[in-house]
Enzyme design. Structure first.
Site, mmCIF file in Angstrom:
data_model
loop_
_atom_site.group_PDB
_atom_site.id
_atom_site.type_symbol
_atom_site.label_atom_id
_atom_site.label_comp_id
_atom_site.label_asym_id
_atom_site.label_seq_id
_atom_site.Cartn_x
_atom_site.Cartn_y
_atom_site.Cartn_z
ATOM 1 N N LYS A 86 -14.821 -2.798 7.757
ATOM 2 C CA LYS A 86 -15.137 -3.715 6.654
ATOM 3 C C LYS A 86 -14.182 -4.902 6.608
ATOM 4 O O LYS A 86 -14.506 -5.934 6.022
ATOM 5 C CB LYS A 86 -15.146 -2.963 5.316
ATOM 6 C CG LYS A 86 -13.860 -2.228 4.972
ATOM 7 C CD LYS A 86 -12.804 -3.091 4.341
ATOM 8 C CE LYS A 86 -11.488 -2.348 4.266
ATOM 9 N NZ LYS A 86 -10.403 -3.159 3.692
ATOM 10 N N ARG A 88 10.427 0.481 8.589
ATOM 11 C CA ARG A 88 11.007 0.099 9.888
ATOM 12 C C ARG A 88 12.106 -0.935 9.727
ATOM 13 O O ARG A 88 12.990 -1.045 10.562
ATOM 14 C CB ARG A 88 9.904 -0.454 10.798
ATOM 15 C CG ARG A 88 8.958 0.601 11.357
ATOM 16 C CD ARG A 88 7.841 -0.025 12.159
ATOM 17 N NE ARG A 88 6.931 -0.787 11.311
ATOM 18 C CZ ARG A 88 6.073 -1.675 11.767
ATOM 19 N NH1 ARG A 88 6.031 -1.949 13.066
ATOM 20 N NH2 ARG A 88 5.266 -2.317 10.943
ATOM 21 N N GLY A 136 -10.440 3.961 1.041
ATOM 22 C CA GLY A 136 -11.399 3.683 -0.015
ATOM 23 C C GLY A 136 -11.238 2.267 -0.534
ATOM 24 O O GLY A 136 -10.443 1.484 -0.012
ATOM 25 N N LYS A 179 -5.492 0.999 8.390
ATOM 26 C CA LYS A 179 -6.845 0.586 8.745
ATOM 27 C C LYS A 179 -6.781 -0.374 9.927
ATOM 28 O O LYS A 179 -6.364 -1.515 9.779
ATOM 29 C CB LYS A 179 -7.524 -0.072 7.548
ATOM 30 C CG LYS A 179 -7.666 0.865 6.356
ATOM 31 C CD LYS A 179 -8.245 0.178 5.138
ATOM 32 C CE LYS A 179 -8.381 1.154 3.974
ATOM 33 N NZ LYS A 179 -8.923 0.514 2.757
ATOM 34 N N TRP A 191 0.821 -1.203 0.000
ATOM 35 C CA TRP A 191 0.000 0.000 0.000
ATOM 36 C C TRP A 191 0.861 1.262 0.000
ATOM 37 O O TRP A 191 0.602 2.211 -0.750
ATOM 38 C CB TRP A 191 -0.940 -0.035 1.193
ATOM 39 C CG TRP A 191 -2.005 1.027 1.305
ATOM 40 C CD1 TRP A 191 -2.510 1.527 2.460
ATOM 41 C CD2 TRP A 191 -2.747 1.668 0.254
ATOM 42 N NE1 TRP A 191 -3.498 2.439 2.214
ATOM 43 C CE2 TRP A 191 -3.665 2.545 0.861
ATOM 44 C CE3 TRP A 191 -2.711 1.592 -1.135
ATOM 45 C CZ2 TRP A 191 -4.545 3.358 0.129
ATOM 46 C CZ3 TRP A 191 -3.588 2.399 -1.871
ATOM 47 C CH2 TRP A 191 -4.490 3.265 -1.243
ATOM 48 N N ARG A 213 -6.487 -9.694 1.913
ATOM 49 C CA ARG A 213 -5.902 -10.599 2.913
ATOM 50 C C ARG A 213 -6.944 -11.041 3.933
ATOM 51 O O ARG A 213 -6.935 -12.184 4.399
ATOM 52 C CB ARG A 213 -4.717 -9.916 3.595
ATOM 53 C CG ARG A 213 -3.538 -9.670 2.666
ATOM 54 C CD ARG A 213 -2.349 -9.085 3.400
ATOM 55 N NE ARG A 213 -2.573 -7.716 3.831
ATOM 56 C CZ ARG A 213 -2.244 -6.633 3.119
ATOM 57 N NH1 ARG A 213 -1.702 -6.779 1.932
ATOM 58 N NH2 ARG A 213 -2.448 -5.422 3.581
#
Length: 307
Positions: free
Chosen positions: A165, A34, A110, A82, A14, A229
């Site tokens: 979601k 990281r 989104g 998220k 992402w 996932r």
């Protein structure tokens, strides 16, 4: 628009997809991980936008690191994570805003499956903030003919839509893994949205936000794609695989697993009815099988649809 310097925190799929979108628009992008060798202070130097795309478990630690580094007073923070914090049940934007009270924080969320975006397939997203100017600047930075960006004044609702979601996607994966059919899947997704709205309203989010891209849109994408996932967790559990084995072989983090545990704690404390989430939680805890979870949902007391 003129070139903007953007620091992307998180080099997962992402984070890289968002970095590519900004780079394609001519902006100067630096990526920090990281696990990488890049120096965080160097990556943040003169950054006008700091975008966090790290997994939920790393948010608090990274916030602490960033807080120790001098920043421009005009910096805008964007969070694309998220999830919910296990200790506080806070959302990522709430954690960032608490640490940086005088800075605008924008939520980006989104129906954005990163693999499709990396393939340059068309998509849309939402950027939400109480600071309209900050949201509009982020909108301009990422907007392109293949990535349409909308603004929204309800950051909490946008963030919760993208977070909640993921639990429904686990349930949707179970539904498909058990071959329950289109009728069952439609009922699950519709009642899942009702559950998301109920949780969001109790939290202070706007109902209409959940019927937009970051709510219904993200729900449809995540509940219907093998690229998700969270969907894969439910699907593979329906095929008889164990949760530890699934997570060990999953590329990236299925945030819905952690979110489910945190949400159940919060819902019980505030007396919020979350029947789908409760069954997903029991499934993940090994308390019920996929078939038992389905039976318990189908055999609940009859009730009006809108209660």
């Amino acid at each position: 628009m003129r070139e903007t310097t953007i620091a992307i925190l998180g080099a997962g799929a992402w984070g890289i997809a968002l970095a590519d979108l900004a780079s394609a628009n001519g902006h100067k992008v630096r990526v920090w991980s990281r696990r990488g060798s890049a120096n965080l202070e160097a990556v943040l130097q003169d950054a006008q936008i700091i975008l966090s795309a790290i997994s939920m478990k790393g948010v608090s630690d990274v916030v602490s690191k960033v807080k120790s580094i001098p920043l421009s007073p005009k910096t805008i923070f964007v969070t694309a994570t998220k999830g919910l914090d296990p200790q506080t049940t806070c959302t990522p934007s709430q954690i960032w805003q608490t640490a940086f009270r005088d800075y605008p924080v924008v939520v980006l969320s989104g129906p954005n499956l990163s693999k499709e975006i990396q393939q340059s397939l068309p998509a849309a997203t939402v950027v939400a903030s109480h600071d309209t100017a900050a949201a509009e600047l982020v909108q301009l930075v990422f907007s392109s003919p293949r990535f349409r960006v909308y603004t929204n004044p309800d950051p909490l609702g946008v963030e919760l839509g993208g977070t909640l979601k993921n639990i429904m996607a686990i349930a949707a994966g179970v539904c498909d893994g058990l071959h329950l059919g289109t009728n069952a899947k439609a009922a699950l997704v519709t009642r899942g949205l009702t559950e998301m709205v109920r949780i969001g309203k109790s939290w202070g989010a706007k109902t209409e936000t959940f019927y937009g891209l970051s709510g219904l849109g993200d729900l449809l994408a995540t509940c219907n794609s093998p690229l998700s996932r969270n969907y894969q967790v439910g699907y593979q559990m329906a095929l008889g695989q164990t949760l530890p084995d699934i997570l060990d072989n999953l590329p990236g983090t299925a945030e819905g697993v952690n979110t489910c545990q945190v949400l159940v704690q919060r819902a019980r404390h505030h007396n919020i009815a979350i029947p789908i989430t409760e069954q997903v939680y029991r499934l993940l805890q090994g308390e019920v099988s996929t078939r038992q979870a389905l039976s318990e949902l189908m055999l609940r007391d009859t009730k009006p649809e809108y209660n």
